[in-house]
Write an enzyme that holds these catalytic residues in place. Structure first.
Site, PDB file in Angstrom:
ATOM      1  N   CYS A  63       0.837  -1.211   0.000  1.00  0.00           N
ATOM      2  CA  CYS A  63       0.000   0.000   0.000  1.00  0.00           C
ATOM      3  C   CYS A  63       0.872   1.261   0.000  1.00  0.00           C
ATOM      4  O   CYS A  63       1.796   1.389   0.808  1.00  0.00           O
ATOM      5  CB  CYS A  63      -0.902  -0.024   1.233  1.00  0.00           C
ATOM      6  SG  CYS A  63      -1.740   1.529   1.543  1.00  0.00           S
TER       7      CYS A  63
ATOM      8  N   CYS B 259       0.392   3.159   3.626  1.00  0.00           N
ATOM      9  CA  CYS B 259       0.742   2.607   4.945  1.00  0.00           C
ATOM     10  C   CYS B 259       2.038   3.248   5.479  1.00  0.00           C
ATOM     11  O   CYS B 259       2.909   3.649   4.702  1.00  0.00           O
ATOM     12  CB  CYS B 259       0.894   1.086   4.866  1.00  0.00           C
ATOM     13  SG  CYS B 259      -0.683   0.198   5.034  1.00  0.00           S
TER      14      CYS B 259
ATOM     15  N   HIS C  31      -4.332   0.070   7.941  1.00  0.00           N
ATOM     16  CA  HIS C  31      -4.819  -0.139   6.585  1.00  0.00           C
ATOM     17  C   HIS C  31      -6.270  -0.631   6.551  1.00  0.00           C
ATOM     18  O   HIS C  31      -7.003  -0.377   5.590  1.00  0.00           O
ATOM     19  CB  HIS C  31      -3.911  -1.164   5.896  1.00  0.00           C
ATOM     20  CG  HIS C  31      -4.200  -1.376   4.445  1.00  0.00           C
ATOM     21  ND1 HIS C  31      -3.849  -0.458   3.469  1.00  0.00           N
ATOM     22  CD2 HIS C  31      -4.810  -2.398   3.793  1.00  0.00           C
ATOM     23  CE1 HIS C  31      -4.226  -0.914   2.278  1.00  0.00           C
ATOM     24  NE2 HIS C  31      -4.814  -2.084   2.449  1.00  0.00           N
TER      25      HIS C  31
ATOM     26  N   ASN D 185     -13.426  10.107  -1.079  1.00  0.00           N
ATOM     27  CA  ASN D 185     -14.054   9.124  -1.961  1.00  0.00           C
ATOM     28  C   ASN D 185     -13.858   7.783  -1.304  1.00  0.00           C
ATOM     29  O   ASN D 185     -12.724   7.362  -1.093  1.00  0.00           O
ATOM     30  CB  ASN D 185     -13.362   9.087  -3.329  1.00  0.00           C
ATOM     31  CG  ASN D 185     -13.657  10.316  -4.137  1.00  0.00           C
ATOM     32  OD1 ASN D 185     -14.771  10.829  -4.116  1.00  0.00           O
ATOM     33  ND2 ASN D 185     -12.661  10.804  -4.863  1.00  0.00           N
TER      34      ASN D 185
ATOM     35  N   SER E 251      -9.061   4.590  -5.405  1.00  0.00           N
ATOM     36  CA  SER E 251      -8.064   3.672  -5.933  1.00  0.00           C
ATOM     37  C   SER E 251      -7.226   3.013  -4.841  1.00  0.00           C
ATOM     38  O   SER E 251      -6.311   2.276  -5.127  1.00  0.00           O
ATOM     39  CB  SER E 251      -7.177   4.406  -6.938  1.00  0.00           C
ATOM     40  OG  SER E 251      -6.826   5.685  -6.463  1.00  0.00           O
TER      41      SER E 251
ATOM     42  N   HIS F 248      -6.784   1.957   1.799  1.00  0.00           N
ATOM     43  CA  HIS F 248      -6.303   2.593   3.030  1.00  0.00           C
ATOM     44  C   HIS F 248      -7.184   3.810   3.366  1.00  0.00           C
ATOM     45  O   HIS F 248      -7.411   4.657   2.511  1.00  0.00           O
ATOM     46  CB  HIS F 248      -4.839   3.019   2.861  1.00  0.00           C
ATOM     47  CG  HIS F 248      -4.177   3.310   4.169  1.00  0.00           C
ATOM     48  ND1 HIS F 248      -3.237   2.486   4.740  1.00  0.00           N
ATOM     49  CD2 HIS F 248      -4.362   4.338   5.044  1.00  0.00           C
ATOM     50  CE1 HIS F 248      -2.865   2.995   5.906  1.00  0.00           C
ATOM     51  NE2 HIS F 248      -3.531   4.117   6.109  1.00  0.00           N
TER      52      HIS F 248
ATOM     53  N   HIS G 187      -8.490   7.086   3.770  1.00  0.00           N
ATOM     54  CA  HIS G 187      -7.918   8.406   3.504  1.00  0.00           C
ATOM     55  C   HIS G 187      -8.931   9.305   2.809  1.00  0.00           C
ATOM     56  O   HIS G 187      -9.868   8.844   2.173  1.00  0.00           O
ATOM     57  CB  HIS G 187      -6.677   8.283   2.612  1.00  0.00           C
ATOM     58  CG  HIS G 187      -6.984   7.907   1.185  1.00  0.00           C
ATOM     59  ND1 HIS G 187      -7.379   6.640   0.814  1.00  0.00           N
ATOM     60  CD2 HIS G 187      -6.979   8.642   0.039  1.00  0.00           C
ATOM     61  CE1 HIS G 187      -7.584   6.603  -0.496  1.00  0.00           C
ATOM     62  NE2 HIS G 187      -7.360   7.802  -0.991  1.00  0.00           N
TER      63      HIS G 187
ATOM     64  N   GLN H 136      -9.063  13.481   0.854  1.00  0.00           N
ATOM     65  CA  GLN H 136      -8.223  14.398   0.115  1.00  0.00           C
ATOM     66  C   GLN H 136      -8.619  15.830   0.456  1.00  0.00           C
ATOM     67  O   GLN H 136      -9.682  16.076   1.046  1.00  0.00           O
ATOM     68  CB  GLN H 136      -8.392  14.195  -1.389  1.00  0.00           C
ATOM     69  CG  GLN H 136      -8.017  12.809  -1.884  1.00  0.00           C
ATOM     70  CD  GLN H 136      -7.920  12.750  -3.410  1.00  0.00           C
ATOM     71  OE1 GLN H 136      -7.314  13.607  -4.037  1.00  0.00           O
ATOM     72  NE2 GLN H 136      -8.523  11.743  -4.004  1.00  0.00           N
TER      73      GLN H 136
HETATM   74  O1  LIG Z   1      -7.503  11.143  -6.592  1.00  0.00           O
HETATM   75  P1  LIG Z   1      -7.893   9.712  -6.873  1.00  0.00           P
HETATM   76  O2  LIG Z   1      -8.416   8.992  -5.664  1.00  0.00           O
HETATM   77  O3  LIG Z   1      -6.798   8.948  -7.563  1.00  0.00           O
HETATM   78  O4  LIG Z   1      -9.080   9.800  -7.928  1.00  0.00           O
HETATM   79  C1  LIG Z   1     -10.442   9.879  -7.624  1.00  0.00           C
HETATM   80  O5  LIG Z   1     -10.801  11.122  -7.041  1.00  0.00           O
HETATM   81  C2  LIG Z   1     -10.633  12.294  -7.849  1.00  0.00           C
HETATM   82  C3  LIG Z   1     -11.174  13.488  -7.106  1.00  0.00           C
HETATM   83  O6  LIG Z   1     -12.542  13.385  -6.829  1.00  0.00           O
HETATM   84  C4  LIG Z   1     -11.318  12.138  -9.215  1.00  0.00           C
HETATM   85  O7  LIG Z   1     -10.969  13.225 -10.040  1.00  0.00           O
HETATM   86  C5  LIG Z   1     -10.920  10.835  -9.900  1.00  0.00           C
HETATM   87  O8  LIG Z   1     -11.670  10.681 -11.084  1.00  0.00           O
HETATM   88  C6  LIG Z   1     -11.193   9.673  -8.941  1.00  0.00           C
HETATM   89  O9  LIG Z   1     -10.831   8.455  -9.535  1.00  0.00           O
END
Ligand SMILES: O=P(O)(O)O[C@H]1O[C@H](CO)[C@@H](O)[C@H](O)[C@H]1O
Ligand SMILES: O=P(O)(O)O[C@H]1O[C@H](CO)[C@@H](O)[C@H](O)[C@H]1O
Lengths: 363, 363
Positions: free
Chosen positions: A52, A55, A121, A166, A174, A177, A179, A181
């Site tokens: 990961c 981690c 994780h 997300n 993706s 873990h 998290h 943003q």
């Molecule tokens: O930043 P990540 O997790 O790689 O990507 C994810 O979140 C982003 C922000 O919402 C988006 O733009 C991406 O399409 C999504 O796959």
């Protein structure tokens, strides 16, 4: 309203925050489902995954490595959508050309961060303790204050901090873990500036904040309340689009996350734990969603502070089970959003669910 | 624009149709992908599937069965989101209450239809012939005229016909059989009425139709054109959100699908075939998308006809391969839409692709 039945008859509801309508077709929840199924969440995830990128101690995608962090840990996104340093676009739009009429463009600088909620994780927000979640809120506050300071003192191009998470592969996440943003831009993003516009319009008409009235109304009607404590109200908004969409609103005026005092911070941690526990318990799965915080711009003027009212939106896609989601596609993209159950029906289900014990504890 | 590089530096572009902004981060296409993968399309599908609800002669989900249809076939959706018969909501909003300030609601009647493009279970638009696709366009025209007539002569609650197609499991399509839908409502849906508002505003400012100017500008600049013929222009709009989003615009003013003459009908069929062939050839897969037609309301007044300009939007989710899509989630839902390649880059790739021979013909 005569013999009109909101749980059976189609209607449109207006969203005063975004100035748009949504179509509610409550009888439609009955149709069979033959389409794509999400995979239900995996059961056995290790507390530490050597592969990961997030981690503690591990190498990241672009080289560099994480410290042995022990609580919430923030670092700069290796694939930031915006950067602090890039040329500024200077466009002269004064002439009346077709291009100037139709193509408006601005350059955008900023920075993007990843916020690891926990070194573990295999946890998610509902599986973290209230003190741990309070640290997450504290980390958001720290980031908000820090970026505001850098904008003031180092002239960094930071105007608005969009904090979000997300969660789950269904929401494009993706990495398992835990998290979130935070993207910090030199402009206020569309969704937020649309809300600000609506707040201004409402204030001009009624001399009060839209969300002040909204909190009052939801407290009166009760039918859309999912959970509440001293500082926050969790409701399925009257105009919800996603099946189990919720909005977390501070009961009194708070302009940004940094303004929360210790009691409010803890109350927000409790809301995060309770709401995400209810979500997971709904279909006994790790519930996917996108969530985010709407608040005042960094270094806000008095006018900007006045129009800002801290709230969070949770947009979860699941509709009927751990594997059947709502798709906002064809009619929704071309016409208008459509939902299959009423906000009140969704709120009732969430309200009745256990918000303390996570379903995995009973397995 | 100095050293500003649109293929490298982040910028926002304005969408004058929806009055919103989108963030373009062209350097971001480089990040690795660890998230959900779509399943690539299955190879061996029979021409007739005895279990398909849409194949000729078969039983449908709610009882009833399909005729042995031989070309395009339209029937009423068994799980319609709106119905012709339901009580009309009469709301008195005159009093200044919190509820009247914040909750606006309308009842919505209408009807929903399914349009089987072909009796063959295993074809898609690019695999149909131009005469067959011309029949599909003819079926859309027939439905438009038919519903307009029913509204006029039988006082049916039909005001706007939203024709669309959801294709592929990634876009929530629950049945492989080639089909689209058409939802007819007694109101103009949000997206469409927002476009009408923008057209009116543009007309007031420039005394011409926004799309008239837009067609002219795209013809001048050429960099976003994917395909064109005598009647239609296919472009990746300057403000595209989805990675390979396109817009099909009639070159001269046509208000609705029913107004297309035989030449224009055939030209639209050619556009459908060429564009969807290019899409499939891009990642050598049956390309998922939602697409739909924007046009004049049924039984339009002169004013409504004046502001309407027939166009189609295609919103395809794939970004990098048959299995890696763009998710419009967190930042996109809370902040503003974000894309990873420029409209010009997407247009160039689509323009260069073969639009005549489908990749499966070379297998
Ligand atoms: O930043 P990540 O997790 O790689 O990507 C994810 O979140 C982003 C922000 O919402 C988006 O733009 C991406 O399409 C999504 O796959
Ligand atoms: O009507 P279908 O194909 O069953 O359903 C699909 O298209 C509808 C119209 O865009 C959406 O509301 C649904 O969420 C989607 O799954």
């Amino acid at each position: 309203t005569g013999d009109f039945d909101f749980t059976d008859h189609s209607h449109r509801r207006y969203n005063p925050l975004t100035d748009s309508w949504i179509l509610v077709s409550p009888h439609r929840a009955k149709r069979p489902w033959l389409g794509q199924q999400e995979t239900a969440s995996k059961p056995d995830i290790p507390e530490y995954d050597p592969k990961c990128f997030l981690c503690p101690g591990n190498h990241r995608a672009t080289g560099g490595s994480n410290p042995q962090y022990e609580s919430t840990y923030i670092f700069q996104n290796d694939y930031a959508a915006v950067k602090e340093e890039q040329p500024v676009l200077k466009a002269d739009n004064s002439e009346d050309t077709l291009r100037n009429r139709l193509f408006h463009v601005q350059s955008v600088r900023g920075n993007c961060f990843v916020i690891c909620f926990s070194p573990k994780h295999n946890v998610t927000l509902p599986l973290m303790s209230v003190p741990e979640l309070t640290e997450v809120v504290g980390a958001w506050q720290g980031l908000y204050n820090d970026l505001a300071k850098k904008a003031r003192e180092e002239a960094k191009p930071f105007k608005y901090l969009q904090i979000f998470e997300n969660k789950g592969t269904a929401m494009g996440c993706s990495n398992l873990h835990p998290h979130g943003q935070a993207w910090c831009l030199e402009t206020v993003p569309s969704e937020v500036s649309q809300e600000f516009k609506s707040f201004d319009k409402y204030h001009a008409a009624h001399n009060t904040h839209l969300l002040a009235d909204y909190v009052k109304l939801e407290m009166e009607e009760k039918s859309r309340i999912v959970f509440e404590n001293d500082s926050f109200l969790v409701v399925v908004p009257y105009w919800a689009v996603w099946p189990f969409e919720t909005m977390v609103v501070s009961r009194t005026k708070v302009a940004n996350i940094a303004q929360l005092d210790d009691k409010q911070k803890k109350d927000l941690a409790i809301v995060l734990k309770t709401l995400t526990t209810k979500y997971d318990n709904l279909f006994e799965t790790s519930f996917p969603y996108s969530m985010g915080i709407h608040q005042a711009p960094l270094n806000a003027t008095q006018e900007e502070l006045d129009r800002s009212w801290l709230h969070l939106h949770f947009y979860p896609p699941l509709l009927r089970s751990a594997t059947v989601r709502k798709f906002l596609v064809g009619f929704e993209l071309l016409g208008e959003p459509q939902r299959d159950l009423t906000a009140e029906q969704a709120a009732e289900r969430l309200r009745k669910l256990d918000g303390e014990t996570h379903y995995t504890k009973n397995l």
